[in-house]
Design a protein around this motif. Structure first.
Motif, short mmCIF file in Angstrom:
data_model
loop_
_atom_site.label_atom_id
_atom_site.label_comp_id
_atom_site.label_asym_id
_atom_site.label_seq_id
_atom_site.Cartn_x
_atom_site.Cartn_y
_atom_site.Cartn_z
N ALA A 127 11.28 7.37 -11.16
CA ALA A 127 10.86 6.17 -10.45
C ALA A 127 10.44 6.53 -9.02
N TYR A 128 9.43 5.83 -8.54
CA TYR A 128 8.93 6.07 -7.19
C TYR A 128 10.05 5.84 -6.18
N PRO A 129 10.25 6.77 -5.26
CA PRO A 129 11.40 6.66 -4.34
C PRO A 129 11.25 5.58 -3.28
N GLY A 130 10.08 4.91 -3.22
CA GLY A 130 9.95 3.79 -2.29
C GLY A 130 9.55 4.20 -0.88
N THR A 131 9.00 5.40 -0.76
CA THR A 131 8.60 5.94 0.54
C THR A 131 7.77 4.96 1.38
N CYS A 132 6.82 4.28 0.75
CA CYS A 132 5.88 3.44 1.51
C CYS A 132 6.25 1.96 1.52
N ARG A 133 7.40 1.63 0.96
CA ARG A 133 7.79 0.21 0.84
C ARG A 133 7.83 -0.51 2.18
N GLU A 178 0.84 -1.19 0.00
CA GLU A 178 0.00 0.00 0.00
C GLU A 178 0.87 1.25 0.00
N CYS A 179 0.46 2.20 -0.80
CA CYS A 179 1.20 3.46 -0.87
C CYS A 179 0.23 4.60 -0.58
N TYR A 180 0.60 5.40 0.41
CA TYR A 180 -0.28 6.49 0.84
C TYR A 180 0.21 7.86 0.40
N CYS A 181 1.11 7.88 -0.54
CA CYS A 181 1.61 9.16 -1.00
C CYS A 181 0.47 9.98 -1.61
N SER A 182 0.70 11.25 -1.78
CA SER A 182 -0.40 12.15 -2.15
C SER A 182 -1.05 11.76 -3.47
ZN ZN Z 1 3.96 6.03 -1.09
#
Ligand code: ZN
Ligand code: GLU
Length: 292
Positions: free
Chosen positions: A118-124, A95-99
């Motif tokens: 590329a997505y930086p992987g914040t929610c990994r 799940e990714c909760y980014c804006s």
């Molecule tokens: Zn995210």
């Protein structure tokens, strides 16, 4: 063999889109296969129906018609959900909760993808507590593919050898709609597509689609990425370049036969029998009003 053209019904097809469709159609004809049209209407908006009719009419005017009934992605959500469930079982989604804005950009811009985006992987690796916090706040989650540094070599019939990394692509947007990259691999496999010829802007999205194919145990099609048609300024074809759709050209008295001739000559093909996809240049084609 089978090929397809898969437009999104967001506006009239321009010369570049028609040229891409023509490459796919000629490739299929030269191999005596079936050619399919698929409407990629994941985002159903009221105008899609009119745009779809307009696009199909333009293809027909150029002599291209789907050999099988047209499939619309808006009718296939169940298959996309099944594929997402498979990825989930494999532990390959998170799940990714980014804006919303970030998610939308990632999910809707297959065309603008470059490695730097590329997505930086914040929610990994969100902690359970943090995830619970997000859930409770009512913030909707997108689902992303958990990529493991996979790299793919694509032997493209036009672009040549391309090596690229897969990434944590969105497979389901945070509004619940399956994402383009997921839907396209599910549908190509379901429709038995063996040969994909499509816009060159999608070459960089191919590694992520290859990873999805591997994880979902789907066959690898042959790829041909058709270079963009550019205006006299060298920029991607757009309205400001003047007459770029069949309707624009007709208004200037250019016949559909003349347009078809231009498309064929830009592809080094005098007739469908003479077509050889290996002779299609990997360089962008320039079009200007003087061409017609
Ligand atoms: Zn995210
Ligand atoms: N629907 C996409 C587009 O209109 C094309 C998808 C594909 O050919 O893979 O750009």
């Amino acid at each position: 063999m089978r090929g397809r053209f898969a437009p999104s019904p967001t506006g009239p097809l321009h010369l570049g889109n028609l040229r891409t469709a023509m490459v796919s159609w000629l490739q299929v004809r030269s191999l005596s296969g079936d050619w399919l049209v698929r409407i990629e209407d994941l985002d159903t908006v009221t105008s899609s129906v009119a745009h779809e009719a307009d696009q199909l009419a333009a293809l027909a005017a150029m002599g291209m018609q789907s050999d099988l009934p047209i499939v619309r992605q808006s009718t296939r959500f169940e298959s996309y959900r099944d594929a997402i469930a498979t990825l989930r079982r494999l532990g390959r989604v998170y799940e990714c909760y980014c804006s919303r804005r970030e998610i939308r950009e990632a999910a809707q811009a297959p065309h603008d993808f470059t490695a730097g985006d590329a997505y930086p992987g914040t929610c990994r690796e969100l902690s359970a507590a943090r995830r619970e916090q997000f859930r409770r706040s009512g913030r909707p989650a997108a689902l992303r593919l958990r990529c493991d540094g996979e790299r793919f070599v694509i032997d493209d019939l036009i672009a040549g050898r391309f090596v690229g990394d897969a990434d944590d692509v969105v497979v389901q947007r945070n509004d619940g709609v399956p994402a383009y990259n997921l839907a396209v691999v599910v549908d190509d496999a379901a429709q038995g597509i063996t040969h994909i010829a499509r816009g060159g802007d999608l070459l960089t999205s191919t590694p992520r689609q290859r990873l999805l194919q591997e994880l979902l145990d789907l066959p690898e099609p042959t790829y041909a990425h058709v270079p963009l048609v550019v205006g006299a300024d060298g920029k991607r074809l757009a309205k400001r370049h003047g007459a770029i759709t069949l309707a624009d050209l007709a208004a200037r008295g250019v016949s559909v036969d003349r347009v078809r001739e231009w498309l064929m000559s830009s592809l080094a093909a005098a007739s469908a029998d003479e077509f050889d996809i290996n002779l299609v240049s990997e360089l962008p084609i320039m079009v200007s009003n003087e061409d017609f």
